[in-house]
Scaffold this active site. Structure first.
Site, PDB file in Angstrom:
ATOM      1  N   HIS A   1       0.840  -1.156   0.172  1.00  0.00           N
ATOM      2  CA  HIS A   1      -0.019  -0.106  -0.063  1.00  0.00           C
ATOM      3  C   HIS A   1       0.830   1.435   0.033  1.00  0.00           C
ATOM      4  O   HIS A   1       2.065   1.386   0.440  1.00  0.00           O
ATOM      5  CB  HIS A   1      -0.779  -0.054   1.157  1.00  0.00           C
TER       6      HIS A   1
ATOM      7  N   CYS B   1      -5.997   0.958  12.579  1.00  0.00           N
ATOM      8  CA  CYS B   1      -6.997   2.066  13.265  1.00  0.00           C
ATOM      9  C   CYS B   1      -7.666   2.779  12.143  1.00  0.00           C
ATOM     10  O   CYS B   1      -7.001   2.931  10.916  1.00  0.00           O
ATOM     11  CB  CYS B   1      -6.417   2.959  14.157  1.00  0.00           C
TER      12      CYS B   1
END
Length: 286
Positions: A170, A272
């Site tokens: 990513h 998160c």
């Protein structure tokens, strides 16, 4: 609209506990040979959650679901800005249930959600970097052009710059925000190419760049005035020393261990989702 540029202060976070199934799934889905020590991963994640709470965040902690081995990596499920949550479309169909769970929670928390209608679009939140002034979207095996267009459509008030990542993980595995208009970025060939693209194509031309020897060290969490980074150990010590030195004494910082999750190429930010409850966002005018 939020104060411009956004100052990376948040009220809330969503996390998910570690499923025991993560270890086996990691090997089969990602061709990773290092086995995750689930108990150690859980201890590292508990430390992570405690740290988020110490920074003043209201942390919503989801129970582990053994049918969702990658559920701990909640960042991939949504992109949030200005009280709007773009619900992502994972390229891996087995993660669609995760997206549904997060959508429900975000709606319950008062955020407006946007679903992507294009059936060909794919996007992971880990490929989207918000700088406070604009979005960078990495085009990877997980995120395609249609997914990137969804970001531009959901947040028309911000420019969106596309970055092509020829191989690797990513976008946020190589770069993150660590202070106002300041990025930390790795030094690999992939990271260097990303920096070149950002410098050539970004709308804002005055970002400060902190280049680190190690790509994993470049992924940090900047939350409520504090930068959370990897430990200053034998592996990444040089990079972390450079980071903290360049940030100076005006910015607080803290360490978080990520060794078990790094075995599946997942970084600190992947665990998160950060957001502001709409009623607590300052200077909203929508």
């Amino acid at each position: 609209m939020l104060t411009y540029p956004f100052d990376f202060h948040y009220t809330s976070a969503i996390v998910c506990r570690v499923a025991a199934s993560l270890s086996d799934a990691a090997i089969s889905q990602r061709d990773i040979r290092e086995v995750i020590n689930v108990e150690k991963a859980r201890r590292q994640h508990q430390e992570y959650i405690v740290t988020l709470r110490k920074l003043g965040l209201d942390v919503i902690e989801l129970q582990a679901d053994e049918s969702l081995p990658e559920g701990v990596f909640v960042e991939d499920t949504a992109v949030i800005c200005n009280g709007i949550a773009l619900i992502c479309r994972p390229a891996v169909s087995g993660r669609l249930k995760e997206v549904g769970i997060i959508r429900t929670i975000l709606r319950r928390e008062g955020l407006s959600t946007i679903d992507i209608n294009d059936p060909l679009a794919t996007i992971d939140g880990g490929d989207v970097l918000f700088t406070g002034r604009e979005f960078f979207v990495g085009l990877t095996k997980a995120t395609n052009m249609a997914g990137a267009k969804a970001v531009a459509s959901a947040f028309p008030e911000y420019p969106v710059t596309l970055l092509r990542i020829k191989k690797g993980a990513h976008l946020k595995n190589y770069v993150s925000m660590v202070a106002m208009d300041t990025m930390a970025i790795g030094k690999s060939d992939i990271a260097k190419d990303l920096l070149r693209q950002m410098e050539e194509n970004s709308e804002y031309k005055s970002y400060k760049i902190i280049t680190l020897r190690d790509d994993p060290a470049a992924n940090c969490l900047w939350i409520n005035g504090t930068v959370l980074h990897l430990p200053m150990d034998h592996r990444y010590g040089e990079s972390i020393r450079i980071l903290t030195s360049r940030l100076g004494s005006t910015i607080s910082h803290g360490e978080l261990t990520n060794s078990e999750f790094a075995k599946v190429d997942c970084v600190l930010s992947s665990r998160c989702i950060l957001f502001n409850r709409p009623k607590e966002i300052n200077n909203v005018d929508r």
